[in-house]
Design a protein around this motif. Structure first.
Motif, PDB file in Angstrom:
ATOM      1  N   LEU A  48       0.841  -1.199   0.000  1.00 50.33           N
ATOM      2  CA  LEU A  48       0.000   0.000   0.000  1.00 50.33           C
ATOM      3  C   LEU A  48       0.874   1.247   0.000  1.00 50.33           C
ATOM      4  O   LEU A  48       2.070   1.195   0.254  1.00 50.33           O
ATOM      5  CB  LEU A  48      -0.915  -0.001   1.225  1.00 50.33           C
ATOM      6  N   LYS A  49       0.215   2.339  -0.290  1.00 47.97           N
ATOM      7  CA  LYS A  49       0.912   3.617  -0.299  1.00 47.97           C
ATOM      8  C   LYS A  49       1.658   3.804   1.024  1.00 47.97           C
ATOM      9  O   LYS A  49       1.129   3.484   2.083  1.00 47.97           O
ATOM     10  CB  LYS A  49      -0.128   4.727  -0.478  1.00 47.97           C
ATOM     11  N   GLY A  50       2.858   4.286   0.936  1.00 47.95           N
ATOM     12  CA  GLY A  50       3.662   4.430   2.147  1.00 47.95           C
ATOM     13  C   GLY A  50       4.613   3.247   2.299  1.00 47.95           C
ATOM     14  O   GLY A  50       5.414   3.203   3.221  1.00 47.95           O
ATOM     15  N   GLY A  51       4.487   2.254   1.376  1.00 50.99           N
ATOM     16  CA  GLY A  51       5.385   1.107   1.403  1.00 50.99           C
ATOM     17  C   GLY A  51       4.999   0.039   2.407  1.00 50.99           C
ATOM     18  O   GLY A  51       5.788  -0.851   2.711  1.00 50.99           O
ATOM     19  N   TYR A  52       3.776   0.106   2.935  1.00 47.50           N
ATOM     20  CA  TYR A  52       3.330  -0.906   3.892  1.00 47.50           C
ATOM     21  C   TYR A  52       2.981  -2.188   3.142  1.00 47.50           C
ATOM     22  O   TYR A  52       2.174  -2.168   2.226  1.00 47.50           O
ATOM     23  CB  TYR A  52       2.107  -0.410   4.664  1.00 47.50           C
ATOM     24  N   ASN A  89     -13.549   0.098   1.300  1.00 49.52           N
ATOM     25  CA  ASN A  89     -13.744   0.700   2.619  1.00 49.52           C
ATOM     26  C   ASN A  89     -13.285  -0.245   3.728  1.00 49.52           C
ATOM     27  O   ASN A  89     -12.727   0.192   4.738  1.00 49.52           O
ATOM     28  CB  ASN A  89     -15.215   1.054   2.832  1.00 49.52           C
ATOM     29  N   ALA A  90     -13.541  -1.529   3.515  1.00 50.26           N
ATOM     30  CA  ALA A  90     -13.124  -2.516   4.514  1.00 50.26           C
ATOM     31  C   ALA A  90     -11.605  -2.526   4.644  1.00 50.26           C
ATOM     32  O   ALA A  90     -11.052  -2.511   5.746  1.00 50.26           O
ATOM     33  CB  ALA A  90     -13.641  -3.901   4.127  1.00 50.26           C
ATOM     34  N   LEU A  91     -10.918  -2.522   3.508  1.00 50.97           N
ATOM     35  CA  LEU A  91      -9.449  -2.525   3.509  1.00 50.97           C
ATOM     36  C   LEU A  91      -8.922  -1.242   4.138  1.00 50.97           C
ATOM     37  O   LEU A  91      -7.935  -1.252   4.886  1.00 50.97           O
ATOM     38  CB  LEU A  91      -8.926  -2.671   2.077  1.00 50.97           C
ATOM     39  N   ASP A  92      -9.598  -0.171   3.858  1.00 54.41           N
ATOM     40  CA  ASP A  92      -9.209   1.125   4.407  1.00 54.41           C
ATOM     41  C   ASP A  92      -9.221   1.078   5.939  1.00 54.41           C
ATOM     42  O   ASP A  92      -8.265   1.481   6.611  1.00 54.41           O
ATOM     43  CB  ASP A  92     -10.216   2.166   3.889  1.00 54.41           C
ATOM     44  N   LEU A 128      -9.176  -1.591   7.878  1.00 47.22           N
ATOM     45  CA  LEU A 128      -8.195  -2.564   8.365  1.00 47.22           C
ATOM     46  C   LEU A 128      -6.781  -1.983   8.335  1.00 47.22           C
ATOM     47  O   LEU A 128      -6.012  -2.127   9.292  1.00 47.22           O
ATOM     48  CB  LEU A 128      -8.251  -3.824   7.497  1.00 47.22           C
ATOM     49  N   ALA A 129      -6.463  -1.322   7.233  1.00 49.63           N
ATOM     50  CA  ALA A 129      -5.122  -0.760   7.086  1.00 49.63           C
ATOM     51  C   ALA A 129      -4.865   0.277   8.178  1.00 49.63           C
ATOM     52  O   ALA A 129      -3.798   0.288   8.804  1.00 49.63           O
ATOM     53  CB  ALA A 129      -4.966  -0.137   5.703  1.00 49.63           C
ATOM     54  N   GLN A 130      -5.833   1.101   8.414  1.00 45.10           N
ATOM     55  CA  GLN A 130      -5.657   2.130   9.438  1.00 45.10           C
ATOM     56  C   GLN A 130      -5.467   1.513  10.816  1.00 45.10           C
ATOM     57  O   GLN A 130      -4.608   1.938  11.597  1.00 45.10           O
ATOM     58  CB  GLN A 130      -6.850   3.071   9.449  1.00 45.10           C
ATOM     59  N   GLN A 131      -6.283   0.499  11.127  1.00 48.80           N
ATOM     60  CA  GLN A 131      -6.181  -0.129  12.447  1.00 48.80           C
ATOM     61  C   GLN A 131      -4.846  -0.832  12.632  1.00 48.80           C
ATOM     62  O   GLN A 131      -4.197  -0.688  13.668  1.00 48.80           O
ATOM     63  CB  GLN A 131      -7.319  -1.142  12.634  1.00 48.80           C
ATOM     64  N   ALA A 132      -4.453  -1.605  11.617  1.00 46.08           N
ATOM     65  CA  ALA A 132      -3.226  -2.390  11.735  1.00 46.08           C
ATOM     66  C   ALA A 132      -2.009  -1.485  11.805  1.00 46.08           C
ATOM     67  O   ALA A 132      -1.110  -1.685  12.627  1.00 46.08           O
ATOM     68  CB  ALA A 132      -3.109  -3.353  10.558  1.00 46.08           C
ATOM     69  N   ILE A 133      -1.991  -0.486  10.962  1.00 42.71           N
ATOM     70  CA  ILE A 133      -0.827   0.407  10.928  1.00 42.71           C
ATOM     71  C   ILE A 133      -0.781   1.256  12.191  1.00 42.71           C
ATOM     72  O   ILE A 133       0.279   1.464  12.777  1.00 42.71           O
ATOM     73  CB  ILE A 133      -0.848   1.275   9.653  1.00 42.71           C
ATOM     74  N   SER A 153      -6.796   2.809  -1.534  1.00 45.01           N
ATOM     75  CA  SER A 153      -7.733   2.649  -2.630  1.00 45.01           C
ATOM     76  C   SER A 153      -6.999   1.793  -3.639  1.00 45.01           C
ATOM     77  O   SER A 153      -5.788   1.588  -3.505  1.00 45.01           O
ATOM     78  CB  SER A 153      -8.093   4.001  -3.235  1.00 45.01           C
ATOM     79  N   PRO A 154      -7.684   1.238  -4.634  1.00 43.34           N
ATOM     80  CA  PRO A 154      -6.967   0.401  -5.585  1.00 43.34           C
ATOM     81  C   PRO A 154      -5.737   1.103  -6.160  1.00 43.34           C
ATOM     82  O   PRO A 154      -4.738   0.470  -6.448  1.00 43.34           O
ATOM     83  CB  PRO A 154      -8.017   0.125  -6.656  1.00 43.34           C
TER      84      PRO A 154
END
Ligand SMILES: Nc1nc2c(ncn2[C@@H]2O[C@H](COP(=O)(O)OP(=O)(O)OP(=O)(O)O)[C@@H](O)[C@H]2O)c(=O)[nH]1
Ligand SMILES: [Mg+2]
Length: 263
Positions: free
Chosen positions: A60-64, A224-227, A229-234, A249-250
């Motif tokens: 994902l953006k940011g290299g995650y 939205n689901a991935l969004d 999840l990504a925020q929570q995990a990061i 986003s894609p």
């Protein structure tokens, strides 16, 4: 420095995030992962039961680097799930929203067992109510109720819960969804407010849970689901990073890798 701290520090440096994708057989886990990874339509729609596990990686953006561990959900494979719990940063629990009897019985039991795992304590949980494109799909509020999520809070399992809805085309709405039309439409226009910034800063010591209605077939709800999840995990692993570059986003997908293993 404890072992967990060392692992976290290493992960932060590498920007690695490990996500377990679990749920009963036929829930749609593999279809969801393939849709998230942007596989072609034929591959998304033509899955076979997963015999072991498959790891897919999204950058994902940011290299995650998000590693999705898609693990077979057949009853015979569930005893192997615990082999993957270690060092998990987020869980996606998928249910087939057209099977209320399985959600209330088998899925609720397996989820309860999962949430009682000490090694998964505090790990963010995204519950996907999948197959919302089908007429027989139960509304997300019913799925949440059938899974007994609220009981975890009452029992003191320390969870924060949010539920979101998607606007299903009127022609495809189940009678139950049609009854909720007004609420559903309102929620659909306020997706971004489903997890206010305040919520994120209050999560220390608690497990965030989010219930999202999705269709892996149409892709609706998955971004939205991935969004979330990504925020929570990061946020959990890299709490000093800014939220600004986490909006996924894609177009944020930079590359992918694949690795499959049969048990
Ligand atoms: N209509 C509809 N069908 C779906 C959806 N997602 C998955 N399916 C179908 O549901 C069936 C099971 O999907 P899989 O992704 O293989 O399920 P799984 O959870 O990976 O199953 P296991 O690997 O056995 O644990 C397949 O026939 C999919 O095409 C969806 O959103 N809508
Ligand atoms: Mg599968």
């Amino acid at each position: 420095m404890g072992l967990l701290s060392v692992i976290r520090k290493q992960k932060r440096r590498d920007r690695e995030v490990r996500v377990l994708v679990l749920g009963l057989d036929n829930a749609g886990k593999t279809t969801i992962v393939r849709r998230l990874l942007g596989d072609d339509e034929a591959a998304v729609r033509r899955t076979a039961p997963t015999e072991g596990f498959c790891i897919r990686t999204l950058v994902l953006k940011g290299g995650y680097r998000f590693h999705f561990w898609d693990i077979g959900g057949h009853r015979a494979l569930r005893s192997y799930w615990r082999n993957y719990f270690e060092r998990t940063d987020a869980i996606i629990w998928v249910v087939d929203a057209t099977t209320p009897h399985r959600i209330k019985g088998e899925a609720a039991q397996e989820l309860a067992a999962l949430l009682s795992e000490p090694s998964l304590y505090q790990v963010p949980l995204l519950i996907i109510a999948n197959k919302m494109d089908l007429l027989a799909a139960e509304p997300v509020s019913s799925v949440r109720k059938a899974l007994g999520i609220d009981a975890f809070c009452v029992a003191g399992a320390a969870a924060t819960i949010a539920t979101a809805t998607i606007a299903t085309p009127t022609s495809r709405r189940t009678p139950l969804e049609a009854n909720q039309q007004t609420a559903s439409d309102t929620m659909a226009s306020t997706w971004a407010q489903a997890w206010p910034a305040d919520e994120l800063s209050q999560l220390d010591g608690r497990r965030p849970i989010h219930v999202m209605p999705c269709s892996a077939y149409t892709g609706e709800g998955l971004s939205n689901a991935l969004d979330w999840l990504a925020q929570q995990a990061i946020q959990r692993l890299y709490r000093f990073d800014t939220r600004g570059d986490l909006r996924s986003s894609p177009s944020c997908v930079l590359s992918e890798q694949q690795h499959s293993v049969a048990l």
